[in-house]
Design a protein around this motif. Structure first.
Motif, mmCIF file in Angstrom:
data_model
loop_
_atom_site.group_PDB
_atom_site.id
_atom_site.type_symbol
_atom_site.label_atom_id
_atom_site.label_comp_id
_atom_site.label_asym_id
_atom_site.label_seq_id
_atom_site.Cartn_x
_atom_site.Cartn_y
_atom_site.Cartn_z
ATOM 1 N N ILE A 8 -45.866 -19.973 50.145
ATOM 2 C CA ILE A 8 -45.555 -19.759 51.560
ATOM 3 C C ILE A 8 -46.810 -19.653 52.421
ATOM 4 C CG2 ILE A 8 -43.361 -18.638 51.050
ATOM 5 C CD1 ILE A 8 -44.730 -15.966 51.790
ATOM 6 N N HIS A 9 -47.996 -19.721 51.796
ATOM 7 C CA HIS A 9 -49.244 -19.552 52.531
ATOM 8 C C HIS A 9 -49.395 -20.505 53.720
ATOM 9 C CE1 HIS A 9 -53.586 -19.697 53.342
ATOM 10 N NE2 HIS A 9 -53.508 -18.399 53.094
ATOM 11 N N PRO A 10 -49.036 -21.782 53.605
ATOM 12 C CA PRO A 10 -49.206 -22.677 54.764
ATOM 13 C C PRO A 10 -48.281 -22.336 55.942
ATOM 14 C CG PRO A 10 -48.949 -23.948 52.749
ATOM 15 C CD PRO A 10 -48.659 -22.528 52.411
ATOM 16 N N HIS A 11 -47.223 -21.587 55.681
ATOM 17 C CA HIS A 11 -46.232 -21.304 56.708
ATOM 18 C C HIS A 11 -46.352 -19.915 57.316
ATOM 19 C CE1 HIS A 11 -44.418 -24.959 55.247
ATOM 20 N NE2 HIS A 11 -44.365 -24.446 54.029
ATOM 21 N N TRP A 47 -57.796 -11.712 45.444
ATOM 22 C CA TRP A 47 -56.918 -12.859 45.670
ATOM 23 C C TRP A 47 -56.873 -13.247 47.141
ATOM 24 C CZ3 TRP A 47 -55.124 -16.389 42.531
ATOM 25 C CH2 TRP A 47 -55.094 -16.105 41.167
ATOM 26 N N PHE A 48 -56.895 -12.259 48.037
ATOM 27 C CA PHE A 48 -56.889 -12.578 49.466
ATOM 28 C C PHE A 48 -58.173 -13.287 49.858
ATOM 29 C CE2 PHE A 48 -57.390 -11.690 53.998
ATOM 30 C CZ PHE A 48 -56.198 -12.203 54.472
ATOM 31 N N ALA A 49 -59.301 -12.809 49.362
ATOM 32 C CA ALA A 49 -60.590 -13.441 49.666
ATOM 33 C C ALA A 49 -60.628 -14.866 49.124
ATOM 34 C CB ALA A 49 -61.731 -12.618 49.088
ATOM 35 N N ARG A 50 -60.074 -15.044 47.927
ATOM 36 C CA ARG A 50 -60.043 -16.388 47.339
ATOM 37 C C ARG A 50 -59.165 -17.328 48.172
ATOM 38 N NH1 ARG A 50 -59.752 -18.402 41.334
ATOM 39 N NH2 ARG A 50 -58.958 -20.481 41.723
ATOM 40 N N GLY A 51 -58.027 -16.821 48.633
ATOM 41 C CA GLY A 51 -57.122 -17.625 49.465
ATOM 42 C C GLY A 51 -57.742 -17.941 50.818
ATOM 43 N N ALA A 52 -58.447 -16.992 51.390
ATOM 44 C CA ALA A 52 -59.097 -17.227 52.692
ATOM 45 C C ALA A 52 -60.217 -18.253 52.567
ATOM 46 C CB ALA A 52 -59.634 -15.908 53.246
ATOM 47 N N ALA A 53 -60.893 -18.259 51.426
ATOM 48 C CA ALA A 53 -61.967 -19.223 51.213
ATOM 49 C C ALA A 53 -61.429 -20.638 51.028
ATOM 50 C CB ALA A 53 -62.792 -18.813 49.989
ATOM 51 N N ALA A 54 -60.187 -20.741 50.575
ATOM 52 C CA ALA A 54 -59.590 -22.054 50.330
ATOM 53 C C ALA A 54 -59.113 -22.717 51.605
ATOM 54 C CB ALA A 54 -58.434 -21.919 49.357
ATOM 55 N N ILE A 55 -59.032 -21.956 52.683
ATOM 56 C CA ILE A 55 -58.506 -22.515 53.943
ATOM 57 C C ILE A 55 -59.541 -23.363 54.617
ATOM 58 C CG2 ILE A 55 -57.643 -21.938 56.243
ATOM 59 C CD1 ILE A 55 -56.404 -19.476 55.043
#
Length: 55
Positions: A8-11, A47-55
């Motif tokens: 759901i991250h993209p939404h 995990w949040f930092a990893r997800g933010a870096a992937a954006i």
């Protein structure tokens, strides 16, 4: 928990994802031990930092 939020991250905005992770960390810290709360907090932050870096 963070892995379950990947589809759901993209939404959903990053602020809402962070809020969900905070609620989970507070629930774990409340229901579990202090160690469980610390581990949940560190895991959520990583995990949040990893997800933010992937954006």
């Amino acid at each position: 928990m963070a892995l379950a939020l990947v589809p759901i991250h993209p939404h959903v905005s990053s602020a809402n994802l962070a809020l969900i992770l905070v609620v989970v960390v507070v629930a774990v810290a409340t229901l579990g031990s202090r160690t469980a709360g610390v581990l949940a907090a560190l895991s959520a932050a990583a995990w949040f930092a990893r997800g933010a870096a992937a954006i």
